[in-house]
Design an enzyme around this catalytic site. Structure first.
Site, PDB file in Angstrom:
ATOM      1  CE1 TYR A  64      17.002   9.774  -1.334  1.00  0.00           C
ATOM      2  CE2 TYR A  64      17.957  11.055  -3.412  1.00  0.00           C
ATOM      3  CZ  TYR A  64      17.252   9.750  -2.661  1.00  0.00           C
ATOM      4  OH  TYR A  64      16.829   8.656  -3.395  1.00  0.00           O
ATOM      5  CD  GLU A  66      18.462   6.910   1.964  1.00  0.00           C
ATOM      6  OE1 GLU A  66      19.130   6.301   2.792  1.00  0.00           O
ATOM      7  OE2 GLU A  66      18.402   6.821   1.037  1.00  0.00           O
ATOM      8  CG  ASP A 241      -4.382  -1.497   6.860  1.00  0.00           C
ATOM      9  OD1 ASP A 241      -4.503  -0.406   6.976  1.00  0.00           O
ATOM     10  OD2 ASP A 241      -3.905  -2.202   5.842  1.00  0.00           O
ATOM     11  CB  THR A 270      -4.026   5.553   3.335  1.00  0.00           C
ATOM     12  OG1 THR A 270      -5.476   5.530   3.653  1.00  0.00           O
ATOM     13  CG2 THR A 270      -3.837   4.030   2.743  1.00  0.00           C
ATOM     14  CE  LYS A 273      -7.011   3.461   0.624  1.00  0.00           C
ATOM     15  NZ  LYS A 273      -7.167   2.152   1.122  1.00  0.00           N
ATOM     16  NE  ARG A 279      -3.162   9.232  -4.409  1.00  0.00           N
ATOM     17  CZ  ARG A 279      -4.202   8.424  -4.315  1.00  0.00           C
ATOM     18  NH1 ARG A 279      -3.848   7.169  -3.946  1.00  0.00           N
ATOM     19  NH2 ARG A 279      -5.382   8.901  -4.162  1.00  0.00           N
TER      20      ARG A 279
HETATM   21  C1  LIG Z   1      -6.267   1.359   0.543  1.00  0.00           C
HETATM   22  C2  LIG Z   1      -5.694   0.190   1.592  1.00  0.00           C
HETATM   23  C3  LIG Z   1      -4.067   0.075   1.464  1.00  0.00           C
HETATM   24  C4  LIG Z   1      -3.348   0.601   0.542  1.00  0.00           C
HETATM   25  O1  LIG Z   1      -3.206   1.790   0.329  1.00  0.00           O
HETATM   26  P1  LIG Z   1      -2.205   2.389  -0.606  1.00  0.00           P
HETATM   27  O2  LIG Z   1      -1.956   3.765  -0.230  1.00  0.00           O
HETATM   28  O3  LIG Z   1      -2.872   2.315  -1.849  1.00  0.00           O
HETATM   29  O4  LIG Z   1      -0.974   1.557  -0.530  1.00  0.00           O
HETATM   30  C5  LIG Z   1      -3.761  -0.816   2.645  1.00  0.00           C
HETATM   31  N1  LIG Z   1      -4.531  -1.472   3.234  1.00  0.00           N
HETATM   32  C6  LIG Z   1      -6.076  -1.038   3.500  1.00  0.00           C
HETATM   33  C7  LIG Z   1      -6.781  -1.834   4.290  1.00  0.00           C
HETATM   34  C8  LIG Z   1      -6.538  -0.292   2.610  1.00  0.00           C
HETATM   35  O5  LIG Z   1      -7.812  -0.182   2.520  1.00  0.00           O
END
Ligand SMILES: *Cc1c(COP(=O)(O)O)cnc(C)c1O
Length: 478
Positions: A64, A66, A241, A270, A273, A279
């Site tokens: 843990y 936090e 994002d 993320t 990707k 992940r």
């Molecule tokens: C994939 C994605 C997310 C979400 O990501 P997770 O790891 O699945 O929560 C958020 N914003 C955008 C633009 C994405 O393409």
């Protein structure tokens, strides 16, 4: 390190797991087989390195932690501090960011952290000020009422879902659409491109607290310098994002106006990707937002995942190597080769092509819905996902689009010649698939027919394309 070490590591891990629950060991092994055999064109997926995967499977999971580095609510976090600090340092160096917060468990969590940070920083609220400086117990009921009203009445302007935006950018099915009064900007109906003048107009009218840039299904570069100017002109915080294209930023394919980090107040992503890590999620921000961002856990996040932060440190170290820039450029070269191959064969693409890692095919030209096309391609060994196109007449469930992306196949080593062959396979399946009808004779949005022999033949051709590029070539579980 010998390649043999990777085989030994994964084989031993499975042996240990098999002794407890053999069905889990079998499923892990089967997943490797499935991933090896599928022509994976899902734009949001990739294959992390063995080092990244192995960094996740250990006793860091038991801890843990936090709080933040050096300021934990739990004792004995010195080793967690080491990996969290390393991951953050690699992230800052890689992206040229002032501050990096590497605890978010996913992209959605990273966005929640960012939303809270901006609200806490920006909302002019006497009640919030009290809550920040005094013990929360000192707030009266009236203070809490005012706080909820002030926090709950803020505005967000983001890219519309059918133009490629993400649910978490203020859309009603997501919590963000319940937290924020949202309006969206779309794309030009003829070019399919973001019309920055229209964004500026929407910002002037709506006066959002947060302007959000970034997408999941827009196949073009975005000019973040212009979006920042628009945000500044209305006093909005500019958030980007970059979940999908972080790898292209890391690999310096997106630079200058197209690199969000120098332009945005806050950037979320993320890590799994195009960035090719574990992940997870991450927030980068300007110094003035750092304190609020660091409150992510326990404000909106559960306890940090130290094993995943260790893997983030490994993956970010990999992304700082020169060969990652080469990888990022090949992702885009491959996407463009795929787009060109499809266009030459007569496909319709949203925006007419791509300058990132993804291509959006408008399959209405083949007389199909996205749902029919997705399933017919899957029958033929090609893994994609259906996706809305701008002003989609078939809605978000059936859709009229197929989104394909190249980060995963590029990791396997496929190149532009194979992308052209992939385009041929996709085009063949889509031209040979016919839309079905419902029992009452009306056109079905889900049923279709595709000759089973043809689907088999395409599957074999897809397997042939993959054969020279084995996935995790050093890993032999047999
Ligand atoms: C994939 C994605 C997310 C979400 O990501 P997770 O790891 O699945 O929560 C958020 N914003 C955008 C633009 C994405 O393409």
């Amino acid at each position: 390190m010998s390649r043999n070490a990777e085989s030994t590591a994964f084989r031993s891990a499975l042996e240990v797991i098999r002794a407890v629950e053999p069905r889990v060991a079998d499923a892990i092994g089967a997943e490797l087989t499935d991933q090896r055999e599928s022509l994976k064109l899902i734009a949001s997926e990739n294959y992390a390195s063995p080092a990244t995967l192995l960094a996740m499977g250990n006793w860091f999971s038991d801890k843990y932690a936090e709080g933040t580095v050096g300021r934990r609510f739990y004792a004995g976090c010195q080793n967690v501090d080491t990996v969290e600090a390393l991951a953050a340092e690699h992230a800052r160096e890689l992206f040229g960011a002032a501050h990096a917060y590497v605890q978010p468990h996913s992209g959605i969590d990273a966005n929640l952290v960012a939303f809270w940070a901006v609200l806490a920083d920006r909302v002019e609220s006497p009640a919030l000020k009290k809550a920040q400086v005094r013990q929360v117990n000192d707030l009266t009921e009236a203070d809490w009422f005012a706080l909820r009203r002030e926090l709950g009445n803020q505005r967000m302007l983001g890219m519309s879902l059918d133009a490629g935006g993400h649910l978490t950018h203020g859309f009603r099915p997501n919590i963000s659409g319940k937290m924020f009064d949202q309006r969206s900007y779309g794309t030009d109906p003829t070019t399919g491109l973001i019309d920055y003048d229209r964004v500026a107009e929407a910002a002037r009218e709506f006066k959002p607290l947060i302007l959000v840039g970034g997408y999941s299904a827009y196949p073009r570069k975005v000019n973040f310098r212009i979006l920042r100017e628009i945000a500044d002109s209305v006093g909005a915080t500019f958030m980007v994002d970059m979940a999908h294209f972080a790898g292209l930023v890391a690999g310096k394919v997106f630079t200058g106006d197209f690199d969000p980090v120098p332009h945005a107040h806050i950037v979320t992503t993320t890590t799994h990707k195009s960035l090719r890590g574990p992940r997870g999620g991450m927030v980068l921000c300007q110094p003035e937002l750092a304190d609020q961002v660091d409150r992510g856990c326990p404000m909106v996040l559960g306890g940090p995942l130290p094993h995943v932060m260790a893997a983030k440190a490994v993956a970010l170290a990999e992304a700082r190597r020169p060969d990652f820039a080469d990888y990022a450029q090949r992702i885009v070269d491959n996407a463009q080769a795929l787009a060109d191959g499809l266009l030459r064969r007569g496909a319709t693409l949203v925006t007419g092509g791509t300058d990132n890692h993804l291509v959006l095919i408008d399959v209405s030209g083949y007389g199909l819905t996205g749902r029919q096309a997705e399933q017919a391609l899957l029958d033929s060994g090609i893994v994609t996902n259906r996706n809305s196109v701008p002003q989609d007449p078939n809605g978000a469930w059936y859709t009229s689009g197929i989104r394909i992306g190249t980060p995963a196949l590029t990791t396997r080593g496929l190149g532009t010649a194979e992308m052209d062959q992939t385009a041929e396979l996709i085009h063949t399946v889509l031209t040979q698939t016919t839309a079905g009808a419902n029992a009452d004779g009306t056109p079905s949005k889900a049923k279709y027919t595709l000759d089973a022999d043809l689907a088999d033949k395409i599957s074999r051709q897809a397997a042939d394309l993959l054969a020279p590029h084995p996935l995790y070539p050093a890993v032999d579980l047999a």
